[in-house]
Scaffold this active site. Structure first.
Site, mmCIF file in Angstrom:
data_model
loop_
_atom_site.group_PDB
_atom_site.id
_atom_site.type_symbol
_atom_site.label_atom_id
_atom_site.label_comp_id
_atom_site.label_asym_id
_atom_site.label_seq_id
_atom_site.Cartn_x
_atom_site.Cartn_y
_atom_site.Cartn_z
ATOM 1 C CB CYS A 83 -15.102 -8.781 11.274
ATOM 2 S SG CYS A 83 -14.742 -8.061 9.909
ATOM 3 N N GLY A 84 -16.704 -6.270 11.657
ATOM 4 C CA GLY A 84 -17.428 -5.090 11.431
ATOM 5 C C GLY A 84 -17.812 -4.851 10.135
ATOM 6 C CB THR A 85 -16.752 -3.624 7.367
ATOM 7 O OG1 THR A 85 -15.222 -4.564 7.299
ATOM 8 C CG2 THR A 85 -16.888 -2.684 7.555
ATOM 9 C CG MET A 98 -12.983 -11.954 9.728
ATOM 10 S SD MET A 98 -12.349 -13.291 10.803
ATOM 11 C CE MET A 98 -12.622 -12.717 11.871
ATOM 12 C CG HIS A 104 -18.199 -22.119 -12.813
ATOM 13 N ND1 HIS A 104 -18.631 -20.680 -12.842
ATOM 14 C CD2 HIS A 104 -19.980 -22.882 -12.311
ATOM 15 C CE1 HIS A 104 -20.246 -20.773 -13.440
ATOM 16 N NE2 HIS A 104 -20.774 -21.781 -13.073
ATOM 17 C CG HIS A 140 -21.248 -19.814 -10.359
ATOM 18 N ND1 HIS A 140 -21.964 -18.335 -11.492
ATOM 19 C CD2 HIS A 140 -22.227 -20.343 -11.317
ATOM 20 C CE1 HIS A 140 -22.727 -18.373 -11.923
ATOM 21 N NE2 HIS A 140 -23.295 -20.058 -12.368
ATOM 22 C CG ASP A 152 -13.395 -8.205 15.436
ATOM 23 O OD1 ASP A 152 -15.163 -8.470 15.100
ATOM 24 O OD2 ASP A 152 -12.858 -7.303 14.117
#
Ligand code: RB5
Length: 149
Positions: free
Chosen positions: A65-67, A71, A133, A98, A8
């Site tokens: 994206c910002g944080t 997303m 895994h 993993h 974004d």
């Protein structure tokens, strides 16, 4: 490697930086947007880049994206997408070893460009370990089957 990118406006600058970095390394980069710093919705670009991965047009995806949180939430709603929000090199390695994550999410407003490059390098180069895994990833796929129609 074929890699789809999506961001974004808040992830745009870091996406552009990583795009040029990957292209310089010879990767085949599919930039799914956004293409300007104009405000937009991260969901739209999560869908586009993740579709490239699930349709086999790209082997991996990287979202910005910002944080990184929006997303991640959006990407992990898509069947076949295993997205990891990463801000350190240990997690970059572990999520490949993993979790076999096929999408990396980076936070444009939190991490610097140098750490983003290192995380990207490690995440692209590290192989999934398999073994014990597999059982866990199969259980994630069971959850997916039960909850995604
Ligand atoms: C955009 O302002 C911001 O909300 C978005 O980039 C992201 O951080 C959402 O999780």
């Amino acid at each position: 490697m074929k890699i789809a990118l999506g961001s974004d406006h808040a992830g745009f600058e870091l996406k552009e930086f990583i795009k040029h970095y990957l292209e310089k390394q010879g990767h085949d980069v599919k930039d799914c947007g956004t293409y300007t710093e104009e405000s937009c919705d991260y969901t739209d670009f999560a869908e586009l880049a993740c579709a490239a991965v699930t349709e086999g047009k790209a082997k991996r995806g990287i979202l910005f994206c910002g944080t990184g949180i929006g997303m991640s939430i959006a990407a992990n709603k898509i069947k076949g997408i295993y997205a990891a929000l990463v801000d350190n090199t240990f997690s970059a390695r572990m999520t490949r070893c993993h979790n076999d994550s096929n999408v990396l999410v980076l936070a444009g407003r939190i991490i610097g460009k140098d750490i983003a490059k290192e995380i990207t390098d490690i995440w692209l180069a590290t192989k999934y370990e398999g073994g014990r895994h597999d059982r866990r990833l199969n259980k994630i796929k069971d959850i997916e089957k039960k909850n995604m129609k």
